[in-house]
Write a protein that holds these residues in place. Sequence first.
Motif, PDB file in Angstrom:
ATOM      1  N   ILE A   9      -2.976   1.368 -38.841  1.00 53.77           N
ATOM      2  CA  ILE A   9      -4.031   0.473 -39.762  1.00 53.77           C
ATOM      3  C   ILE A   9      -3.546  -1.277 -39.294  1.00 53.77           C
ATOM      4  CG2 ILE A   9      -4.912  -0.570 -41.744  1.00 53.77           C
ATOM      5  CD1 ILE A   9      -4.712   2.394 -42.888  1.00 53.77           C
ATOM      6  N   SER A  10      -2.255  -1.396 -39.537  1.00 54.94           N
ATOM      7  CA  SER A  10      -1.812  -2.796 -39.197  1.00 54.94           C
ATOM      8  C   SER A  10      -2.200  -3.320 -37.651  1.00 54.94           C
ATOM      9  CB  SER A  10      -0.560  -2.849 -39.370  1.00 54.94           C
ATOM     10  OG  SER A  10      -0.300  -2.999 -40.831  1.00 54.94           O
ATOM     11  N   LEU A  11      -1.883  -2.397 -36.709  1.00 60.50           N
ATOM     12  CA  LEU A  11      -2.151  -2.598 -35.274  1.00 60.50           C
ATOM     13  C   LEU A  11      -3.875  -2.644 -35.063  1.00 60.50           C
ATOM     14  CD1 LEU A  11       0.492  -0.051 -33.660  1.00 60.50           C
ATOM     15  CD2 LEU A  11       0.537  -2.788 -33.752  1.00 60.50           C
ATOM     16  N   VAL A  12      -4.401  -1.684 -35.851  1.00 53.79           N
ATOM     17  CA  VAL A  12      -5.981  -1.965 -35.392  1.00 53.79           C
ATOM     18  C   VAL A  12      -6.603  -3.468 -36.040  1.00 53.79           C
ATOM     19  CG1 VAL A  12      -8.094  -0.925 -36.360  1.00 53.79           C
ATOM     20  CG2 VAL A  12      -6.337   0.592 -35.609  1.00 53.79           C
ATOM     21  N   PHE A  13      -5.989  -3.429 -36.977  1.00 47.67           N
ATOM     22  CA  PHE A  13      -6.342  -4.902 -37.749  1.00 47.67           C
ATOM     23  C   PHE A  13      -5.984  -6.302 -36.913  1.00 47.67           C
ATOM     24  CE2 PHE A  13      -4.954  -8.600 -40.171  1.00 47.67           C
ATOM     25  CZ  PHE A  13      -5.934  -8.986 -41.113  1.00 47.67           C
ATOM     26  N   TYR A  14      -4.850  -6.013 -36.349  1.00 44.09           N
ATOM     27  CA  TYR A  14      -4.138  -6.988 -35.402  1.00 44.09           C
ATOM     28  C   TYR A  14      -5.177  -7.095 -34.030  1.00 44.09           C
ATOM     29  CZ  TYR A  14      -0.862 -10.175 -33.128  1.00 44.09           C
ATOM     30  OH  TYR A  14      -0.207 -11.186 -32.590  1.00 44.09           O
ATOM     31  N   ALA A  15      -5.572  -6.006 -33.704  1.00 50.48           N
ATOM     32  CA  ALA A  15      -6.104  -5.865 -32.302  1.00 50.48           C
ATOM     33  C   ALA A  15      -7.628  -6.369 -32.436  1.00 50.48           C
ATOM     34  CB  ALA A  15      -5.914  -4.364 -31.670  1.00 50.48           C
ATOM     35  N   TRP A  16      -8.099  -6.425 -33.857  1.00 47.01           N
ATOM     36  CA  TRP A  16      -9.524  -6.518 -33.785  1.00 47.01           C
ATOM     37  C   TRP A  16     -10.017  -7.860 -33.066  1.00 47.01           C
ATOM     38  CZ3 TRP A  16     -12.141  -2.785 -36.313  1.00 47.01           C
ATOM     39  CH2 TRP A  16     -13.627  -3.050 -36.588  1.00 47.01           C
ATOM     40  N   GLY A  17      -9.370  -8.950 -33.162  1.00 46.13           N
ATOM     41  CA  GLY A  17      -9.842  -9.936 -32.420  1.00 46.13           C
ATOM     42  C   GLY A  17      -9.278 -10.274 -30.996  1.00 46.13           C
ATOM     43  N   GLU A  18      -7.921  -9.901 -30.886  1.00 45.10           N
ATOM     44  CA  GLU A  18      -7.099 -10.011 -29.600  1.00 45.10           C
ATOM     45  C   GLU A  18      -6.223  -8.675 -29.315  1.00 45.10           C
ATOM     46  OE1 GLU A  18      -4.844 -13.059 -31.148  1.00 45.10           O
ATOM     47  OE2 GLU A  18      -6.031 -14.746 -30.198  1.00 45.10           O
ATOM     48  N   PRO A  19      -7.046  -7.719 -28.654  1.00 50.90           N
ATOM     49  CA  PRO A  19      -6.268  -6.280 -28.329  1.00 50.90           C
ATOM     50  C   PRO A  19      -5.291  -6.684 -27.455  1.00 50.90           C
ATOM     51  CG  PRO A  19      -8.830  -6.655 -28.126  1.00 50.90           C
ATOM     52  CD  PRO A  19      -8.398  -7.760 -28.251  1.00 50.90           C
ATOM     53  N   VAL A  20      -5.264  -7.430 -26.367  1.00 53.72           N
ATOM     54  CA  VAL A  20      -4.346  -7.672 -25.460  1.00 53.72           C
ATOM     55  C   VAL A  20      -2.842  -7.886 -26.183  1.00 53.72           C
ATOM     56  CG1 VAL A  20      -4.482  -9.971 -25.004  1.00 53.72           C
ATOM     57  CG2 VAL A  20      -3.441  -8.536 -23.273  1.00 53.72           C
ATOM     58  N   TYR A  21      -3.006  -8.697 -27.435  1.00 49.34           N
ATOM     59  CA  TYR A  21      -1.867  -9.277 -27.888  1.00 49.34           C
ATOM     60  C   TYR A  21      -0.956  -8.056 -28.768  1.00 49.34           C
ATOM     61  CZ  TYR A  21      -2.462 -13.818 -26.254  1.00 49.34           C
ATOM     62  OH  TYR A  21      -2.393 -15.100 -25.490  1.00 49.34           O
ATOM     63  N   VAL A  22      -1.572  -7.085 -28.812  1.00 50.56           N
ATOM     64  CA  VAL A  22      -1.051  -5.896 -29.625  1.00 50.56           C
ATOM     65  C   VAL A  22       0.316  -5.471 -28.699  1.00 50.56           C
ATOM     66  CG1 VAL A  22      -1.272  -3.492 -30.292  1.00 50.56           C
ATOM     67  CG2 VAL A  22      -3.010  -5.030 -30.796  1.00 50.56           C
ATOM     68  N   LEU A  23       0.194  -5.552 -27.325  1.00 49.10           N
ATOM     69  CA  LEU A  23       1.277  -5.297 -26.494  1.00 49.10           C
ATOM     70  C   LEU A  23       2.448  -6.036 -26.784  1.00 49.10           C
ATOM     71  CD1 LEU A  23      -0.712  -4.466 -23.027  1.00 49.10           C
ATOM     72  CD2 LEU A  23       0.225  -3.037 -24.874  1.00 49.10           C
ATOM     73  N   LEU A  24       1.987  -7.386 -27.086  1.00 51.04           N
ATOM     74  CA  LEU A  24       3.155  -8.364 -27.107  1.00 51.04           C
ATOM     75  C   LEU A  24       4.010  -7.769 -28.429  1.00 51.04           C
ATOM     76  CD1 LEU A  24       4.633 -11.069 -26.532  1.00 51.04           C
ATOM     77  CD2 LEU A  24       3.005 -12.084 -27.672  1.00 51.04           C
ATOM     78  N   MET A  25       3.095  -7.692 -29.543  1.00 49.68           N
ATOM     79  CA  MET A  25       3.858  -7.279 -30.830  1.00 49.68           C
ATOM     80  C   MET A  25       4.433  -6.023 -30.720  1.00 49.68           C
ATOM     81  SD  MET A  25       1.855  -6.583 -34.450  1.00 49.68           S
ATOM     82  CE  MET A  25       1.788  -8.214 -34.922  1.00 49.68           C
ATOM     83  N   ILE A  26       4.086  -4.947 -30.037  1.00 50.61           N
ATOM     84  CA  ILE A  26       4.778  -3.885 -29.960  1.00 50.61           C
ATOM     85  C   ILE A  26       5.987  -4.098 -28.935  1.00 50.61           C
ATOM     86  CG2 ILE A  26       4.705  -1.526 -28.686  1.00 50.61           C
ATOM     87  CD1 ILE A  26       1.684  -1.581 -29.468  1.00 50.61           C
ATOM     88  N   PHE A  27       5.924  -4.775 -27.939  1.00 51.63           N
ATOM     89  CA  PHE A  27       7.250  -5.110 -27.421  1.00 51.63           C
ATOM     90  C   PHE A  27       8.157  -5.794 -28.273  1.00 51.63           C
ATOM     91  CE2 PHE A  27       9.446  -8.604 -25.325  1.00 51.63           C
ATOM     92  CZ  PHE A  27      10.363  -7.967 -24.477  1.00 51.63           C
ATOM     93  N   THR A  28       7.821  -6.972 -28.876  1.00 50.64           N
ATOM     94  CA  THR A  28       8.903  -7.516 -29.977  1.00 50.64           C
ATOM     95  C   THR A  28       9.352  -6.434 -30.931  1.00 50.64           C
ATOM     96  OG1 THR A  28       7.184  -9.475 -29.792  1.00 50.64           O
ATOM     97  CG2 THR A  28       8.849  -9.148 -31.753  1.00 50.64           C
ATOM     98  N   THR A  29       8.423  -5.568 -31.348  1.00 53.02           N
ATOM     99  CA  THR A  29       8.890  -4.647 -32.336  1.00 53.02           C
ATOM    100  C   THR A  29      10.112  -3.621 -31.676  1.00 53.02           C
ATOM    101  OG1 THR A  29       6.837  -4.654 -33.339  1.00 53.02           O
ATOM    102  CG2 THR A  29       8.520  -2.807 -33.903  1.00 53.02           C
TER     103      THR A  29
END
Length: 407
Positions: A9-29
Amino acid sequence: MRNLILLLISLVFYAWGEPVYVLLMIFTTIFNFIMGRVIDSNKRSIKCKNILIFTVLVNIFILGFFKYYGFLIENINMIFSLDIAYKQLPLPVGISFYTFQILSYVVDVYLGKAKVQKNLISLGLYVTMFPQLVAGPIVRYQDIDRQLTYREESISKFGLGADRFTRGLCKKVLLANNIGIIWTTIQSTNLNDISVLTSWIGIVAYTFQIYFDFSGYSDMAIGLGKMFGFDFIENFNYPYISTSVSEFWRRWHISLGSWFKEYIYIPLGGNRVSKLKSIRNIFTVWLLTGLWHGASWNFIVWGLYYGTILFIEKTILSKLLERLPKLLRHIYTMLLIMIGWVFFGSETLSYALNYIGVMFGLSGNKLLDSMGLYYLYTNLILFIVLSLCSTPIVSKIFKTIIKKEKI
């Protein structure tokens, strides 16, 4: 399973406006999950410190690239009369908050204050947790480590969380948004056309707006967290009742102040060093605090402004302030806070300095004008409500009513 659902749910929330930056967050994690394991397995090795430094630098580089590289190029162009072209990238939502959170994780593991997280889903939830991802509070890993695995949800806790969320929403929508219109309107007016009264009404409006906006978001985050079984730390404690700037910063954005104290100020030696190094530590922390808030000279000056005031209070004014009546100390504190908010809320440094000039009658502007009198008359009740809600009075009244009526 609970953590997995919240993570998705958090990833969907984060991707709502900027889908591409989810990849950055996943990489950081994933990167910090791996490095946390590496640091833990090399604790007795002399290279452990170097591994930590590398991990911290990678995280700082990511934050710095997205947040400050445009600011850096602009200043290089200005200083050296160059014309280096660059593309202004949108800032990833919440990157300042989740970077500080992940840094607290790797440092706590290195220092032995927290156990290494061996479950990628749990660490991913800690990094991405949507209730407080956008505007805090900054949750240190050692404060939430156990809750990631052991937490209890209940109807009563959900109800308390819903109550806290609703209060935060009301702060934001009913108070902050309404009073913020005044500041926005005055900011869009030419400074030569406003009076001293209007300038003061504008900054008082912004002073209330930023408090009820930010504390409202924190209340919503704490409330949402409680609905899911988490207990986040408090982030505000009625900062506008403070009688010194030092007290104000113990009550304002508590999680950020705690983070800088724990991970910057104390490691530098705090106040247990020579006077010169103590001064260095104070100004280092406040320079970084200013930069953390944004890539602008306004924020740098704002941070150094508070570093200077806190240094003066600590070394010169502390005993004098104690002898003054409480009302005078409060007026002194709020005056300095409002001047600080001019730097924070202005588009440019020159605008902030000119605005302060108008506030103190240094620009030749009129003392009163119809605009200022109109705003004062039409918003007087709102200003009274905001003033009362900035103190514990309203909360105490509600608690008394609830207790008396057994609601």
